[in-house]
Design an enzyme around this catalytic site. Sequence first.
Site, PDB file in Angstrom:
ATOM      1  N   SER A  53       0.837  -1.209   0.000  1.00  0.00           N
ATOM      2  CA  SER A  53       0.000   0.000   0.000  1.00  0.00           C
ATOM      3  C   SER A  53       0.868   1.253   0.000  1.00  0.00           C
ATOM      4  O   SER A  53       1.930   1.289   0.635  1.00  0.00           O
ATOM      5  CB  SER A  53      -0.882  -0.003   1.254  1.00  0.00           C
TER       6      SER A  53
ATOM      7  N   TYR B 180      -2.362  -1.193   9.858  1.00  0.00           N
ATOM      8  CA  TYR B 180      -2.460  -1.662   8.465  1.00  0.00           C
ATOM      9  C   TYR B 180      -1.171  -1.322   7.709  1.00  0.00           C
ATOM     10  O   TYR B 180      -0.550  -2.179   7.073  1.00  0.00           O
ATOM     11  CB  TYR B 180      -3.685  -0.998   7.824  1.00  0.00           C
TER      12      TYR B 180
END
Length: 247
Positions: free
Chosen positions: A142, A155
């Site tokens: 990400s 995350y």
Amino acid sequence: MSVIVITGGSRGIGASAAEHIAQRGLGVILTYNAHPEAAAKVVERIEKAGGKAVALKLDVSDVGSFEAFRQSVVETLHETWAVTTLSGLVNNAGYGLFNPLATVSEAQFDGLFKVHLKGPFFLTQTLLPLLAENASIVNLTSATTRVATAGVAPYAAFKGGLEVLTRYMAKEFGGRGIRANAVSPGAIRTELGGGLNDEFEAMLAAQTALGRVGEPDDVARVIAMLLSQDSEWINAQTLEVAGGYII
Ligand SMILES: NC(=O)C1=CN([C@@H]2O[C@H](COP(=O)(O)OP(=O)(O)OC[C@H]3O[C@@H](n4cnc5c(N)ncnc54)[C@H](O)[C@@H]3O)[C@@H](O)[C@H]2O)C=CC1
Ligand SMILES: CC(C)c1ccc(C(=O)O)c(O)c1O
């Protein structure tokens, strides 16, 4: 016949990648967790376009189930394609959580850890004996590993861990000709974390050099390329696929 496994293939980036990979002539084993009917529709679309795919159930957070999953993969490879090896693995399954560091619970932390780092680690280890010489591993990370984004700390930290793990996979599996790369998307229009609203999307588009948010296909094409021989000299890299997000 070359066959790959992609986790979380019933929707979003995983479903789009499954279709692009199948269009390139590879067999696809796509996994689903909660929605067999959505996975069946992806299989149907692939077969309608002339490809071949099989959907198998897999909870990426359940390491104890991986051995049985490998057995299912072995049987599927034999029955559907009459082969014994995989030419690729895409660790794609994941979910988002918005919660500031100050209020993240241990259960939320552990849930994200299992899906985004522990699961990909042990799934790759479990499927390693099936990976052919010259196989390709693609891990979905990400852009939040590069751009600190308040509210997604665990995350992003686990995605960052997965980027490091990708380089270790490349180091330790290179002797067998196996490559490993990470694909790091910016914000993509999927249902992750409940999706994007208009206001958030406009803000993200304004922060992106190409002036829009990403679509699943934008990422899927790069995943398909990394599984192909076109990328046979790309190894141990993280490719940000974000249209120039905050540069
Ligand atoms: N959409 C975005 O903006 C971005 C997504 N990503 C990453 O891309 C990957 C794909 O996400 P999207 O397609 O956007 O999301 P999505 O929510 O549309 O799809 C994620 C898939 O993963 C599956 N999944 C979730 N938990 C699972 C579990 N425990 N076991 C098995 N499957 C599970 C879901 O069922 C779903 O099919 C994820 O790893 C995500 O973190 C990375 C950067 C940006
Ligand atoms: C910072 C932007 C909005 C964003 C949000 C979420 C993800 C993700 O879920 O991985 C991103 O990669 C982003 O760039």
